[in-house]
Design an enzyme around this catalytic site. Structure first.
Site, PDB file in Angstrom:
ATOM      1  N   LYS A  66     -69.387   7.952  56.029  1.00  0.00           N
ATOM      2  CA  LYS A  66     -69.285   9.007  56.271  1.00  0.00           C
ATOM      3  C   LYS A  66     -70.443   9.355  57.642  1.00  0.00           C
ATOM      4  O   LYS A  66     -69.885   9.998  58.550  1.00  0.00           O
ATOM      5  CB  LYS A  66     -69.622  10.265  55.436  1.00  0.00           C
ATOM      6  CG  LYS A  66     -68.684  10.143  54.164  1.00  0.00           C
ATOM      7  CD  LYS A  66     -67.152  10.862  54.775  1.00  0.00           C
ATOM      8  CE  LYS A  66     -66.962  12.114  54.943  1.00  0.00           C
ATOM      9  NZ  LYS A  66     -65.567  12.867  55.363  1.00  0.00           N
ATOM     10  N   GLY A 120     -66.578  22.172  40.401  1.00  0.00           N
ATOM     11  CA  GLY A 120     -65.341  21.985  39.874  1.00  0.00           C
ATOM     12  C   GLY A 120     -64.332  21.310  40.657  1.00  0.00           C
ATOM     13  O   GLY A 120     -62.960  21.121  40.244  1.00  0.00           O
ATOM     14  N   SER A 121     -64.622  20.389  41.455  1.00  0.00           N
ATOM     15  CA  SER A 121     -63.811  19.496  42.400  1.00  0.00           C
ATOM     16  C   SER A 121     -63.535  18.287  41.606  1.00  0.00           C
ATOM     17  O   SER A 121     -64.056  17.960  40.739  1.00  0.00           O
ATOM     18  CB  SER A 121     -64.586  18.715  43.898  1.00  0.00           C
ATOM     19  OG  SER A 121     -65.582  18.359  43.525  1.00  0.00           O
ATOM     20  N   GLU A 154     -76.497   5.570  44.230  1.00  0.00           N
ATOM     21  CA  GLU A 154     -77.041   6.939  44.108  1.00  0.00           C
ATOM     22  C   GLU A 154     -78.574   7.200  44.436  1.00  0.00           C
ATOM     23  O   GLU A 154     -79.334   6.275  44.530  1.00  0.00           O
ATOM     24  CB  GLU A 154     -76.635   7.284  42.440  1.00  0.00           C
ATOM     25  CG  GLU A 154     -75.516   7.269  42.088  1.00  0.00           C
ATOM     26  CD  GLU A 154     -75.522   7.948  40.819  1.00  0.00           C
ATOM     27  OE1 GLU A 154     -74.305   8.805  40.421  1.00  0.00           O
ATOM     28  OE2 GLU A 154     -76.104   7.523  39.789  1.00  0.00           O
ATOM     29  N   LYS A 186     -74.480  12.997  51.627  1.00  0.00           N
ATOM     30  CA  LYS A 186     -74.817  11.586  51.380  1.00  0.00           C
ATOM     31  C   LYS A 186     -74.739  10.933  52.586  1.00  0.00           C
ATOM     32  O   LYS A 186     -75.004   9.644  52.525  1.00  0.00           O
ATOM     33  CB  LYS A 186     -73.672  11.192  50.203  1.00  0.00           C
ATOM     34  CG  LYS A 186     -73.795  11.682  48.848  1.00  0.00           C
ATOM     35  CD  LYS A 186     -72.578  11.275  48.194  1.00  0.00           C
ATOM     36  CE  LYS A 186     -72.993  11.852  46.611  1.00  0.00           C
ATOM     37  NZ  LYS A 186     -72.701  13.359  46.631  1.00  0.00           N
TER      38      LYS A 186
END
Length: 649
Positions: A429, A457-458, A549, A417
């Site tokens: 970031k 799954g995080s 997004e 991202k």
């Protein structure tokens, strides 16, 4: 009984050595007795004690050096037998060489040969007897399943299928009735594995399951890719049998296969990729005996990094985490799984300069894995000041302290991202990446950034959310029918982060090969089917894209070119360097808006530092044909096999 058990556990190693000494003594005396027809001549009365002492000394040294006093006998197998043969042979040769120098007279060489054979038979016999007793005990203790035994069909007659079948036949015979195996290797058809026949190719699973009245199908091919697993699942679905599988080969760390590893097919199996190959020796050199710090140690990535690091025996592992419960759980888990590792938990916020400096000054970490970050895109859009404080200034504080206290390596976990960012989270970031790379230009610390996409799954990710919605009966909410994301498993991502850290020399931004992008709506459909429903039962609802997004995530930027590294899944991107003095001035403008009250001011401050940042929602569709790079092109692709996957935008 409890006291005796504790004493046995406490002095287990000494007890194992003592038992071996008794067995080797018996082997040598038996060899002497057999050689002399059970009447050892009196002339050897003084020689036998010398020979016994020499024999025991040599065997103890050789077996200790080969680690044969460390294994658990109840798990003895073919590998242990090979090790016993090798140790017995080496020690017998060494004993003969020693005896040739010690002895002054003739001595029958056949004694050494007999002693070699008896030591293998007696020691090996005891080990395998204990294993047999354990298996019989477990089988007798296994409760009889209610009703009839479940009839099972195993897909895969390779090593994994053989190991699984062996455990079922020996231990779980009361619960399961193995009917057969299926394998596409025609040479195995008609053969038997542990008394169970290989019935035919996998394509016959539907008719054979009906004919044999199969209750459960077990997929015992850990090397299957995600695509192959999806095809196999569709093939098995009409049988109506329960389908279970083994974890991927990259998760079978020691290569062993047990019934306890069997699980329902899940979404990770359907997205399974080629296993990661690590340079374990290089990673071990960088971690073993070092003080390693992990920030965000209680998070999904941070906690898995801690597990992976612990495997390489660091001198000390520092867990830095601001969430008390998360830190408690990972600390307790690591202590249970790695009791030999010195683990030190620190409740600390990376925005707290004083607390961080106390930790760095006291511990002086050699390696820092920086995984602490705010990662949720919509939340950061609503709370932009927190993204600045944590992702930007928090990273700066950790990086500055790593530099000041002489850390050897600093590895920052970043995200796709950050590429052409459209969100506050992504641009924060990116700014952190720029600072870390700029700092590397003047620091002795090797600063490295690793960038990858979503992990399955995080905490807070799409898969747990979908599972929760399915459990409630739906609907499953997807923002846009064309939205795509790259996915990898948490262990794979962390293994590649560690590998990148070893490879980095300072200033690099490593891009992980994420494979093929997956449509989120397809992910939702797979999860619905795996949960035993159809789209008639669980509706999929499109809710529209949220602020910040993108439809399609990228893994690099225009100003960057990506080169191959020696690792097939890791690429290195070179950015245009930024002067640290320029960034420090830009940080002042970010600091002025870090309270986040004026969102437009925050976005403008970010845009001054990262010109490619476009706040708001990006409706850009993924390209149909990714650009093919030339030598002068600033665009590149990551090759993942038959077709290129876009890695740069």
């Amino acid at each position: 009984m409890g006291v005796a058990r504790r004493l046995i556990v406490q002095y287990r190693r000494a007890l194992v050595v003592a038992v071996h000494l008794v067995l080797w003594t018996a082997a040598l005396l038996l060899a002497l007795a057999l050689r002399f027809d059970f009447e050892i001549p009196s002339a050897y009365g003084t020689i036998v004690p010398r020979l016994l002492v020499a024999s025991l000394a040599v065997r103890v040294l050789v077996h200790w050096r080969l680690g044969l006093f460390h294994g658990l006998w109840r798990y003895s197998g073919a590998r242990d037998l090979r090790s016993l043969l090798w140790a017995a042979t080496l020690s017998s040769i060494a004993l003969m060489a020693c005896w040739a120098f010690m002895s002054t007279g003739n001595f029958p060489r056949s004694v050494f040969a007999l002693d070699w054979a008896f030591s293998i038979l007696i020691v090996g016999g005891l080990r395998f007897s204990i294993r047999t007793i354990r298996e019989v005990t477990l089988q007798n203790a296994m409760p009889q399943s209610s009703g009839k035994r479940r009839r099972i069909l195993v897909i895969g007659a390779g090593d994994a299928g053989e190991m699984l079948m062996r455990e079922i036949v020996r231990i779980y015979a009361k619960r399961y009735e193995p009917v057969g195996l299926l394998d596409d290797n025609a040479g195995k058809h008609g053969e038997h594995i542990h008394g169970v026949p290989v019935l035919g190719p996998i394509s016959q699973v539907t008719e054979l399951a009906a004919e044999k009245k199969i209750d459960e199908i077990i997929v015992a091919i850990p090397s299957l890719s995600g695509r192959q697993m999806r095809e196999l699942l569709e093939l098995c679905r009409p049988t109506g049998a329960q389908i279970r599988t083994l974890p991927g080969v990259d998760n079978l760390i020691d290569g062993s296969v047990t019934v306890s590893q069997l699980a329902e097919v899940n979404i990770e199996d359907l997205l399974r990729r080629v296993p990661v190959t690590l340079d374990a020796e290089a990673i071990g050199r960088s971690i073993q005996g070092r003080v390693v710090m992990v920030t965000g140690a209680g998070g999904s990535i941070g906690s898995e990094l801690c597990r992976q690091v612990s495997r390489f025996n660091p001198k000390r592992l520092l867990l830095v985490e601001q969430a008390e419960n998360s830190l408690f759980h990972i600390d307790r888990q690591l202590r249970a799984e790695h009791p030999s590792v010195d683990i030190v938990p620190f409740i600390a916020d990376i925005c707290d300069s004083r607390r961080l400096e106390e930790i760095f000054a006291a511990e002086r970490p050699h390696v820092v894995f920086h995984a602490a970050a705010h990662k949720h895109v919509p939340l950061m859009e609503a709370n932009p000041g927190e993204a600045i404080k944590n992702n930007v200034f928090g990273t700066r504080k950790v990086a500055d302290l790593a530099d000041r206290y002489g850390a050897e390596k600093f590895v920052m976990v970043s995200t796709d991202k950050a590429v052409n960012p459209t969100s506050i989270m992504g641009v924060s970031k990116r700014v952190a990446e720029m600072y870390v790379q700029a700092l590397s230009q003047r620091s002795r610390t090797q600063f490295v950034t690793v960038r990858f996409g979503n992990v399955l799954g995080s905490a807070g990710s799409v898969v747990p959310l979908f599972r929760e919605q399915i459990a409630k009966g739906g609907p499953v909410t997807v923002t846009h029918p064309e939205m795509q994301r790259y996915f990898m498993t948490i262990p794979e991502a962390c293994q590649l982060v560690m590998q990148s850290g070893v490879m980095g020399k300072g200033g690099e931004i490593f891009v992980l090969d994420m494979g093929e992008p997956v449509k989120i709506v397809d992910l939702a459909r797979d999860l619905i089917r795996l949960s035993g429903y159809s789209e008639r039962d669980i509706e999929i609802e499109f809710t529209g894209m949220r602020p910040g997004e993108k439809l399609f995530e990228e893994l690099a930027v225009d100003e960057e070119s990506v080169d191959k590294t020696k690792h097939p899944k890791i690429y290195v991107g070179k950015f245009r360097p930024h002067a640290l003095s320029e960034l420090e001035r830009a940080y002042e403008s970010l600091h002025a808006v870090s309270n986040g009250s004026d969102v437009d001011a925050v976005k403008q401050a970010f845009k001054e530092i990262v010109p490619e940042y476009k706040g708001g929602v990006s409706m850009t569709l993924p390209p149909d044909e990714p650009p093919v790079p030339t030598e002068r092109s600033s665009q590149s692709i990551v090759s993942t096999g038959d077709r290129p996957t876009p890695a740069l935008a």
